[in-house]
Design an enzyme around this catalytic site. Structure first.
Site, PDB file in Angstrom:
ATOM      1  N   GLU A 237       0.788  -1.117  -0.002  1.00 26.98           N
ATOM      2  CA  GLU A 237       0.012   0.170  -0.011  1.00 26.98           C
ATOM      3  C   GLU A 237       1.003   1.302   0.060  1.00 26.98           C
ATOM      4  O   GLU A 237       1.925   1.224   0.707  1.00 26.98           O
ATOM      5  CB  GLU A 237      -0.833  -0.019   1.385  1.00 26.98           C
ATOM      6  CG  GLU A 237      -1.853  -1.073   1.448  1.00 26.98           C
ATOM      7  CD  GLU A 237      -3.356  -0.811   0.786  1.00 26.98           C
ATOM      8  OE1 GLU A 237      -3.242   0.496  -0.110  1.00 26.98           O
ATOM      9  OE2 GLU A 237      -4.105  -1.632   0.522  1.00 26.98           O
TER      10      GLU A 237
ATOM     11  N   HIS B  61      -3.594  -2.415  -8.336  1.00 29.41           N
ATOM     12  CA  HIS B  61      -4.971  -2.838  -7.835  1.00 29.41           C
ATOM     13  C   HIS B  61      -5.987  -3.042  -8.890  1.00 29.41           C
ATOM     14  O   HIS B  61      -6.580  -3.916  -9.188  1.00 29.41           O
ATOM     15  CB  HIS B  61      -5.014  -2.422  -6.747  1.00 29.41           C
ATOM     16  CG  HIS B  61      -6.457  -3.080  -5.845  1.00 29.41           C
ATOM     17  ND1 HIS B  61      -6.855  -2.720  -4.741  1.00 29.41           N
ATOM     18  CD2 HIS B  61      -6.693  -4.420  -5.974  1.00 29.41           C
ATOM     19  CE1 HIS B  61      -7.571  -3.731  -4.040  1.00 29.41           C
ATOM     20  NE2 HIS B  61      -7.664  -4.609  -5.013  1.00 29.41           N
TER      21      HIS B  61
END
Length: 189
Positions: A123, A162
């Site tokens: 992330e 993603h």
């Protein structure tokens, strides 16, 4: 430790020099699943805001739903990532790289489903509406180099967003993540 010299401890599968905060949201990878995908994500809690303890709280199941109206909508999530790179380039690791973090959700990559089984999720503290920081790119390059050196089944062509593995469902790391810049830095490193 400078991002360019990051290493992974082979005994723990953890990034040396990163802050460790264990998430309960992981399990063992299914047998026969080599790590061959790195998924780049973006997260901000509340949306489009940075700072605070909220990402850590989300990944450790301690997010207070009363702290912000948005948190009420995500309070039941049990998710994690292997690492998060914050705006200042600092890194927190939540799940050992050899374990399966719960970061991808419903996903598909090169004809295979369940990307969590064969991927590592990183992330970046960020969102679709603001550019990422130079320190984040440097740290991401450092983590990526360490992963490439540790897991020979992971190759530079196995790096995706993603949005690439969950198109239509996810947009991160978003339009302001500079893929060409990241790849240039990775090649030069």
């Amino acid at each position: 430790m400078p991002p360019s010299s990051l290493q992974i401890d082979p005994a723990t599968n953890r990034l040396l020099g990163a802050r460790w905060l264990a998430s309960p949201n992981y399990d063992a990878r299914p047998a026969g699943n080599a790590i061959d995908l790195l998924v780049v994500h973006a997260i901000s809690l509340p949306p489009d805001q940075f700072g605070g303890p909220w990402i850590d709280a989300l990944f450790t199941n301690t997010l207070d739903p009363a702290a912000h109206p948005y948190f009420e909508t995500i309070k039941a999530l049990t998710v994690s990532a292997h690492c998060c790179i914050f705006r200042d380039g600092s890194i927190t690791q939540y799940v050992a790289f050899d374990q399966r973090a719960w970061h991808a959700g419903a996903s598909q990559w090169q004809g295979r489903t369940r990307a969590n089984d064969f991927s590592i999720g990183i992330e970046l503290e960020g969102c679709d509406t603001q550019p990422f920081e130079a320190a984040q790119y440097q740290s991401l390059v450092g983590v990526t180099k360490a992963l490439l050196a540790t897991y020979p089944t992971l190759q530079p062509g196995g790096i995706a967003g993603h949005s690439d593995i969950a198109p239509g469902r996810k947009t991160d790391p978003g339009p302001l993540f500079d893929w060409p810049h990241f790849r240039r830095l990775l090649t030069a490193a």
